[in-house]
Design a protein around this motif. Structure first.
Motif, PDB file in Angstrom:
ATOM      1  N   ASP A 171       1.786  28.466 -40.877  1.00  0.00           N
ATOM      2  CA  ASP A 171       2.257  27.088 -40.939  1.00  0.00           C
ATOM      3  C   ASP A 171       2.716  26.842 -42.369  1.00  0.00           C
ATOM      4  OD1 ASP A 171      -0.511  27.567 -41.480  1.00  0.00           O
ATOM      5  OD2 ASP A 171      -0.887  25.409 -41.556  1.00  0.00           O
ATOM      6  N   SER A 185       5.353  24.329 -41.038  1.00  0.00           N
ATOM      7  CA  SER A 185       4.256  23.354 -41.016  1.00  0.00           C
ATOM      8  C   SER A 185       4.873  21.957 -40.924  1.00  0.00           C
ATOM      9  CB  SER A 185       3.442  23.460 -42.310  1.00  0.00           C
ATOM     10  OG  SER A 185       2.646  22.293 -42.474  1.00  0.00           O
ATOM     11  N   GLN A 199       2.638  22.844 -36.283  1.00  0.00           N
ATOM     12  CA  GLN A 199       3.688  23.861 -36.449  1.00  0.00           C
ATOM     13  C   GLN A 199       4.903  23.443 -35.629  1.00  0.00           C
ATOM     14  OE1 GLN A 199       0.647  26.847 -35.276  1.00  0.00           O
ATOM     15  NE2 GLN A 199       1.512  28.137 -36.894  1.00  0.00           N
TER      16      GLN A 199
END
Ligand code: TEU
Length: 547
Positions: free
Chosen positions: A64, A105, A167
């Motif tokens: 992420d 992320s 994510q």
């Protein structure tokens, strides 16, 4: 080390968080990897693949990414990366970075901007669908369980996330996004990186946004434009450079993997596929209690070997990585020391004689086992913790939940490397971020290096004979005795040279088939050949003809 044909290379995978801690914060770091490069040179590997080391909230331990250009300070600095590169190169080792470009992320500034408004310049870097809360646009399921769309109040829309809620999937239809991705990869190429592993790269082209007929965790993989995108990525970045690439392919097909890796298509050098690591999934369900199906394991391995070769493709060959249980526990036998060592060697020998690029996951070379955690609080992995919640909500009893998580959790391979028998296995002077099984007192690198009959020296020899013998890299493969319930047997042939590989995956003494003649030069073995039977977990590679 002589310049090696990349197809003779062997890759060692490092999960930095669990490799070696030099700061005492309980997590591994880049300087810890630098410190252990001589150990990896002793093993004889050609590349070291690092899982993501970029800035990240670490919800998914680095998969992420919040800034592709900055190094996570928990791992170190960009100067540490420079030193790692220079030290590795001085020892003849190349460095492969992990590139995650299917998603970022939600802390990445692209996403922070994208979610602000529907007309934000970054809006289309991600995949948004307007909608009503609790009515997701499609029935696609996340790999981590639950629906793959997350509702965001700010713009009353859903964003697609095939993995964790943190994510967000990138929109590869957006040319500006793609040019930023290419710029980033070229930055790391200019930095001196020698190879790339592309995370879930066959998911970057999404199919039509409609309900999926597929059940469970299937969603659009090997999408309509995936090959077009990979050919563009190749052309815009690594294509004209001496850079080895490997694509992680989730739920893919042999035909697609031939297209991904046939050099005439200018996509990738090689691929990971995982079908052989689902032979203990009951009805395809990971979180199930099932002993592995040996015949299915052989069938899948050989099906891929024969067909990828026919299509002039190229496979990674591996038993384990940071997402999988430890192979000696999963497909071997870790219940006694003798069986752990013998089966660990047998698994290595029977895999490394296949065609493709071998990947050795950190600790596999010393036969590290699953930690056998008993309490959910010992787990750290977002996928496992999500699974616990989902299984609980589905009314599965705690004992069964802990049994299946104990078998399949990704944390099984994420416990720290056991360097020696000192406190915390010599991994850290602090508190390790995740538990260490008590067997570190006898399963550790120091003990393995001192013991010439350890699994370590089997891996070292396998790497050496791969470097020295073309037949392993270029020889044809011929599966044998595919219906045998205990033996994995195949032939490799190059010109007049023939090697036979025979491995007993069972804890029983087994007769050697009468038409198999093991007269010849033993290239590697984990036992002495006695008469016409194989002992439990015996493995032999014999050159039966050729100069
Ligand atoms: O893994 C892809 C993936 O599907 C994994 O989650 C794995 O196959 C699954 O857990 C097996 O049940 C890659 C990375 O290797 C993994 O660590 C990341 O969590 C994931 O992508 C998302 O980036």
């Amino acid at each position: 080390m002589a310049v090696l044909d990349w197809k003779k290379s062997v890759v060692y995978q490092v999960y930095p968080k669990s490799f070696n801690d030099t700061t005492g914060n309980g997590q591994g770091d880049l300087r810890g990897i630098i410190e252990k490069l001589p150990y990896l040179q002793t093993l004889g590997v050609d590349y070291v693949w690092l899982t993501p080391i970029y800035e990240s909230p670490m919800n998914d331990n680095g998969y992420d990414i919040s800034d592709y250009y900055q190094i996570n300070p928990d791992f170190g600095t960009k100067e540490d990366v420079e030193e790692l590169l220079s030290e590795a190169h001085s020892l003849g080792i190349k460095i492969m970075l992990d590139i995650v470009i299917n998603h970022t992320s939600t802390a990445h500034h692209w996403f922070v901007e994208s979610r602000k408004s529907k007309d934000n310049p970054y809006r289309d870097y991600y995949i948004w669908k307007e909608g009503t809360k609790d009515e997701p646009p499609t029935n696609w399921e996340s790999k981590f369980g639950g629906n793959a769309w997350t509702y965001d109040e700010q713009t009353e829309s859903y964003y697609l996330r095939l993995f964790d809620v943190s994510q967000a999937d990138l929109n590869w239809e957006n040319d500006k996004l793609k040019s930023e991705i290419y710029e980033m990869i070229n930055y790391w190429i200019d930095f001196g990186i020698d190879g790339f592993r592309f995370d879930v790269i066959n998911l970057i082209s999404k199919g039509a946004f409609e309900n999926s007929e597929a059940i469970g965790k299937e969603f659009y993989t090997d999408g309509p434009k995936v090959h077009e995108y990979l050919q563009e990525l190749n052309k815009q970045t690594f294509g004209d450079k001496d850079i080895m690439t490997v694509g992680e392919m989730s739920s893919t097909t042999i035909d697609n993997c031939i297209q991904y890796t046939n050099p005439e298509r200018h996509e990738l050098s090689s691929v990971f596929n995982f079908h052989h690591l689902k032979v203990d999934y009951k009805n395809g369900e990971k979180w199930s209690d099932m002993k592995f199906d040996f015949l299915e394991l052989k069938r899948i391995l050989m099906d891929w070997q024969v067909n990828i070769a026919k299509g002039n493709g190229w496979n990674a060959i591996f038993w384990c990585n940071h997402d999988q249980p430890r192979v000696v526990t999963r497909f071997g036998n870790d219940t006694t020391e003798e069986d752990r060592v013998k089966s660990g060697k047998m698994l290595a020998i029977s895999l490394h004689m296949l065609q493709g690029t071998p990947y050795i996951y950190q600790g596999e070379e010393i036969g590290m086992t699953d930690p056998k955690f008993t309490d959910i609080n010992q787990y750290r992995d977002v996928e496992s913790l999500n699974a616990y919640k989902l299984l609980k909500s589905n009314g599965i009893d705690e004992e069964m939940i802990m049994k299946v998580i104990g078998q399949k959790s990704r944390d099984n391979s994420r416990t720290p490397i056991q360097w020696n028998k000192q406190e915390n296995a010599g991994f850290t002077t602090g508190t390790p971020w995740i538990g260490i099984p008590n067997n570190y007192k006898h399963i550790n690198v120091e003990a393995a290096l001192e013991d010439k009959s350890s699994i370590f020296y089997t891996y070292q020899k396998l790497i050496k004979i791969r470097h020295e013998h073309d037949i392993i890299t270029y020889g044809e493969i011929e599966p044998l005795y595919m219906e045998h319930s205990d033996l994995f047997v195949y032939k490799r042939r190059l010109n007049d040279e023939v090697w036979i590989v025979i491995a007993n995956y069972s804890n029983r003494e087994v007769d050697i088939p009468t038409d198999i003649d093991l007269e010849g030069e033993i290239m590697i073995a984990n036992n002495d050949l006695k008469g016409n039977t194989l002992q439990p977990y015996d493995a032999f590679v014999v050159k039966v003809s050729g100069s």
